[in-house]
Enzyme design. Sequence first.
Site, PDB file in Angstrom:
ATOM      1  N   SER A 128       0.825  -1.208   0.000  1.00 34.45           N
ATOM      2  CA  SER A 128       0.000   0.000   0.000  1.00 34.45           C
ATOM      3  C   SER A 128       0.865   1.266   0.000  1.00 34.45           C
ATOM      4  O   SER A 128       1.540   1.552  -0.980  1.00 34.45           O
ATOM      5  CB  SER A 128      -0.957  -0.045   1.195  1.00 34.45           C
ATOM      6  OG  SER A 128      -1.916   0.983   1.132  1.00 34.45           O
ATOM      7  N   ALA A 129       0.886   2.033   1.088  1.00 38.76           N
ATOM      8  CA  ALA A 129       1.707   3.243   1.146  1.00 38.76           C
ATOM      9  C   ALA A 129       3.183   2.922   0.947  1.00 38.76           C
ATOM     10  O   ALA A 129       3.920   3.704   0.330  1.00 38.76           O
ATOM     11  CB  ALA A 129       1.500   3.959   2.478  1.00 38.76           C
TER      12      ALA A 129
END
Length: 244
Positions: A128-129
């Site tokens: 994700s991030a």
Amino acid sequence: MRKQLPKKDILLVSTSTTHGTGYLEHCQNEVKELLGDRKSILFIPYARPGGISHKDYTAKAREAFEAMGVQLTGVHEAADPVAAVQQAEAVFIGGGNTFLLLRQLYANKLIEPLQKRVEQGMPYMGTSAGTNVAGKTIGTTNDMPIVFPKSFDALQLVPFNINPHYLDPEPNSTHMGETRETRIEEFHVHNRQPVVGLREGSMLRVKGEKISLLGPHSARIFLQGQKPMEFKPNDDINFLLEAY
């Protein structure tokens, strides 16, 4: 003299948890392949803005890696975060808010050490991030800008941007608003680099000069001024590593 081949060894995962699976369970085989015989990994938990502390986030990640026979430590536990990165066998950056994550990477002076270690062949894993910041910039994150980082320039471990959690338009929706595709097209009005729309359960694996799409889904790849293209696992997407 023959050009020295890059040593990059990278796994970029769209999400840490898919429906019906535990934390990192869906990508466990790919993580094991990335790490090989390494027995330790450094976790960077900077992305979580609230609701879970660095300590608790690290404990969650530690449980998943211990099940794979790998010892995990949090970078926040180290007296010197830069030294921790320099000495790490591998690094994992988890998900959360991309703006906060990048701000903390700059604040702790970890951008250049991470770039250097990955160039030297240290395995890097992001979800994700943590996948977002592996790209050229964070300009295609889905996150709210709850803080302002020093720059939108990210780790630039790959020469393109990524849109994790990529969603296709719902054909029967009457309240969809802007689609991810629309937003990425707007990004390309002002930015040249390709964007990979990475659907849930999908991963990008970079090994030296090769990149491959893993997981059950195709990826939607956007090039400036061109129609979006769909690429399936096993399709040749090495052109992404030659992007500007």
